[in-house]
Design a protein around this motif. Structure first.
Motif, PDB file in Angstrom:
ATOM      1  N   VAL A 291      16.932   4.854  22.003  1.00  0.00           N
ATOM      2  CA  VAL A 291      18.073   5.487  22.660  1.00  0.00           C
ATOM      3  C   VAL A 291      17.903   7.002  22.583  1.00  0.00           C
ATOM      4  N   PRO A 292      18.079   7.724  23.698  1.00  0.00           N
ATOM      5  CA  PRO A 292      17.943   9.193  23.681  1.00  0.00           C
ATOM      6  C   PRO A 292      18.970   9.849  22.756  1.00  0.00           C
ATOM      7  N   PRO A 293      18.592  10.951  22.114  1.00  0.00           N
ATOM      8  CA  PRO A 293      19.506  11.639  21.190  1.00  0.00           C
ATOM      9  C   PRO A 293      20.857  11.981  21.809  1.00  0.00           C
ATOM     10  N   GLU A 294      20.880  12.365  23.063  1.00  0.00           N
ATOM     11  CA  GLU A 294      22.141  12.728  23.715  1.00  0.00           C
ATOM     12  C   GLU A 294      23.099  11.540  23.780  1.00  0.00           C
ATOM     13  N   ILE A 295      22.558  10.353  24.009  1.00  0.00           N
ATOM     14  CA  ILE A 295      23.375   9.136  24.075  1.00  0.00           C
ATOM     15  C   ILE A 295      23.885   8.786  22.670  1.00  0.00           C
TER      16      ILE A 295
ATOM     17  N   ARG B 112      29.445  -4.686  12.850  1.00  0.00           N
ATOM     18  CA  ARG B 112      30.502  -4.381  13.829  1.00  0.00           C
ATOM     19  C   ARG B 112      31.879  -4.726  13.252  1.00  0.00           C
ATOM     20  N   LYS B 113      31.960  -5.818  12.512  1.00  0.00           N
ATOM     21  CA  LYS B 113      33.214  -6.184  11.859  1.00  0.00           C
ATOM     22  C   LYS B 113      33.624  -5.114  10.848  1.00  0.00           C
ATOM     23  N   TYR B 114      32.633  -4.473  10.199  1.00  0.00           N
ATOM     24  CA  TYR B 114      32.892  -3.404   9.230  1.00  0.00           C
ATOM     25  C   TYR B 114      33.179  -2.071   9.910  1.00  0.00           C
ATOM     26  N   LYS B 115      33.293  -2.077  11.232  1.00  0.00           N
ATOM     27  CA  LYS B 115      33.591  -0.890  12.040  1.00  0.00           C
ATOM     28  C   LYS B 115      32.428   0.100  12.131  1.00  0.00           C
ATOM     29  N   VAL B 116      31.221  -0.429  12.013  1.00  0.00           N
ATOM     30  CA  VAL B 116      30.017   0.359  12.279  1.00  0.00           C
ATOM     31  C   VAL B 116      29.704   0.173  13.753  1.00  0.00           C
ATOM     32  N   HIS B 117      29.415   1.267  14.451  1.00  0.00           N
ATOM     33  CA  HIS B 117      29.064   1.137  15.859  1.00  0.00           C
ATOM     34  C   HIS B 117      27.554   0.905  15.949  1.00  0.00           C
ATOM     35  N   VAL B 118      27.175  -0.255  16.429  1.00  0.00           N
ATOM     36  CA  VAL B 118      25.760  -0.601  16.585  1.00  0.00           C
ATOM     37  C   VAL B 118      25.391  -0.395  18.040  1.00  0.00           C
ATOM     38  N   LEU B 119      24.437   0.477  18.268  1.00  0.00           N
ATOM     39  CA  LEU B 119      23.962   0.790  19.610  1.00  0.00           C
ATOM     40  C   LEU B 119      22.650   0.037  19.811  1.00  0.00           C
ATOM     41  N   TYR B 120      22.763  -1.171  20.337  1.00  0.00           N
ATOM     42  CA  TYR B 120      21.588  -2.019  20.495  1.00  0.00           C
ATOM     43  C   TYR B 120      21.565  -2.618  21.887  1.00  0.00           C
ATOM     44  N   GLU B 121      20.827  -1.964  22.770  1.00  0.00           N
ATOM     45  CA  GLU B 121      20.650  -2.407  24.149  1.00  0.00           C
ATOM     46  C   GLU B 121      19.182  -2.195  24.532  1.00  0.00           C
ATOM     47  N   PRO B 122      18.276  -2.993  23.946  1.00  0.00           N
ATOM     48  CA  PRO B 122      16.841  -2.754  24.153  1.00  0.00           C
ATOM     49  C   PRO B 122      16.396  -2.858  25.606  1.00  0.00           C
ATOM     50  N   GLU B 123      17.114  -3.654  26.409  1.00  0.00           N
ATOM     51  CA  GLU B 123      16.735  -3.760  27.825  1.00  0.00           C
ATOM     52  C   GLU B 123      17.068  -2.467  28.573  1.00  0.00           C
ATOM     53  N   LEU B 124      18.017  -1.718  28.075  1.00  0.00           N
ATOM     54  CA  LEU B 124      18.417  -0.453  28.685  1.00  0.00           C
ATOM     55  C   LEU B 124      17.576   0.720  28.174  1.00  0.00           C
ATOM     56  N   TYR B 125      17.049   0.595  26.947  1.00  0.00           N
ATOM     57  CA  TYR B 125      16.302   1.693  26.311  1.00  0.00           C
ATOM     58  C   TYR B 125      14.952   1.223  25.780  1.00  0.00           C
ATOM     59  N   PRO B 126      14.076   0.769  26.689  1.00  0.00           N
ATOM     60  CA  PRO B 126      12.754   0.340  26.221  1.00  0.00           C
ATOM     61  C   PRO B 126      11.888   1.551  25.895  1.00  0.00           C
ATOM     62  N   PRO B 127      10.862   1.427  25.109  1.00  0.00           N
ATOM     63  CA  PRO B 127      10.600   0.257  24.274  1.00  0.00           C
ATOM     64  C   PRO B 127      11.376   0.347  22.967  1.00  0.00           C
ATOM     65  N   LYS B 128      11.623  -0.744  22.353  1.00  0.00           N
ATOM     66  CA  LYS B 128      12.183  -0.829  21.002  1.00  0.00           C
ATOM     67  C   LYS B 128      13.567  -0.228  20.829  1.00  0.00           C
ATOM     68  N   ASN B 129      14.372  -0.146  21.884  1.00  0.00           N
ATOM     69  CA  ASN B 129      15.728   0.414  21.788  1.00  0.00           C
ATOM     70  C   ASN B 129      15.692   1.892  21.398  1.00  0.00           C
TER      71      ASN B 129
ATOM     72  N   PRO C  88      32.603   7.570  10.183  1.00  0.00           N
ATOM     73  CA  PRO C  88      31.940   7.270  11.457  1.00  0.00           C
ATOM     74  C   PRO C  88      30.438   7.047  11.254  1.00  0.00           C
ATOM     75  N   ILE C  89      29.967   5.887  11.672  1.00  0.00           N
ATOM     76  CA  ILE C  89      28.549   5.540  11.550  1.00  0.00           C
ATOM     77  C   ILE C  89      28.081   4.908  12.853  1.00  0.00           C
ATOM     78  N   VAL C  90      26.944   5.394  13.331  1.00  0.00           N
ATOM     79  CA  VAL C  90      26.274   4.790  14.489  1.00  0.00           C
ATOM     80  C   VAL C  90      24.900   4.327  14.018  1.00  0.00           C
ATOM     81  N   ALA C  91      24.606   3.061  14.226  1.00  0.00           N
ATOM     82  CA  ALA C  91      23.308   2.485  13.864  1.00  0.00           C
ATOM     83  C   ALA C  91      22.539   2.151  15.127  1.00  0.00           C
ATOM     84  N   VAL C  92      21.269   2.537  15.142  1.00  0.00           N
ATOM     85  CA  VAL C  92      20.421   2.288  16.305  1.00  0.00           C
ATOM     86  C   VAL C  92      19.174   1.517  15.849  1.00  0.00           C
ATOM     87  N   PRO C  93      19.236   0.168  15.895  1.00  0.00           N
ATOM     88  CA  PRO C  93      18.059  -0.617  15.511  1.00  0.00           C
ATOM     89  C   PRO C  93      16.896  -0.349  16.462  1.00  0.00           C
TER      90      PRO C  93
END
Length: 187
Positions: free
Chosen positions: A164-168, A145-162, A118-123
């Motif tokens: 993302v809060p630790p809880e998320i 994503r094809k390699y089954k890595v979950h990429v959490l990239y929603e910069p409009e939802l988590y400004p600035p620079k994506n 299990p891997i989550v990447a947050v650019p």
């Protein structure tokens, strides 16, 4: 550190890259520890300039690694059960997607991707400056994503620079872990 009454969720590697968002790594570590994870921090070579390595070592009880060890040296970190890449840089995302393992951090990401862990990447980098719309970055996100890595990239939802809060991030990691367990039960 983990509290004694908290059951262990396993070993979590937090891979921190050289980013202005790296000051948030201690918050992620503490949140993960509160959720029962044993946390180890690995950083890219440039990431050393963005984190307080001594404070993270005191927080986790493990050395912060950024270089490959010599073959005769013992492993100082336990094997990971899961990985969170936060903050992930443009450079690391692109090298990882292509399998370029020129640093310990990207080497571990390549290895654990191959193991289907299990891997989550947050650019986390400046949006609107061209890097986020660069075709190489978009291709790398698709590949990961094809390699089954979950990429959490929603910069409009988590400004600035994506940022993302630790809880998320940890809730997403739990979802990824549960999905992998469910998929194994189906097989």
């Amino acid at each position: 550190m983990n509290t004694l009454d908290q059951p262990s969720a396993g070993v979590l590697y937090v891979i921190a890259c050289g980013s202005s968002s790296a000051f948030l790594v201690p918050d992620l570590v503490q949140c993960a520890q509160a959720a029962g994870w044993t946390v180890c921090v690995i950083t890219t070579p440039s990431g050393r300039h963005f984190i307080d390595m001594l404070a993270l070592e005191q927080l986790t009880g493990y050395p912060v690694r950024s270089e490959y060890k010599k073959p005769e040296e013992p492993d100082v970190l336990p094997r990971a059960d899961a990985i969170v890449v936060f903050p992930a840089t443009f450079n690391t995302i692109n090298k990882w997607a292509l399998g370029i393992s020129d640093t310990l951090a990207v080497g571990l990401l390549s290895e654990y991707t191959g193991l289907n862990k299990p891997i989550v990447a947050v650019p986390c980098f400046k949006t609107g400056g061209g890097l986020d719309t660069n075709p190489a970055f978009k291709r790398s996100l698709r590949l990961l994503r094809k390699y089954k890595v979950h990429v959490l990239y929603e910069p409009e939802l988590y400004p600035p620079k994506n940022r993302v809060p630790p809880e998320i991030i940890l809730a997403t990691l739990n979802d990824v872990i549960n999905e992998k367990v469910d998929n194994k039960q189906v097989e």
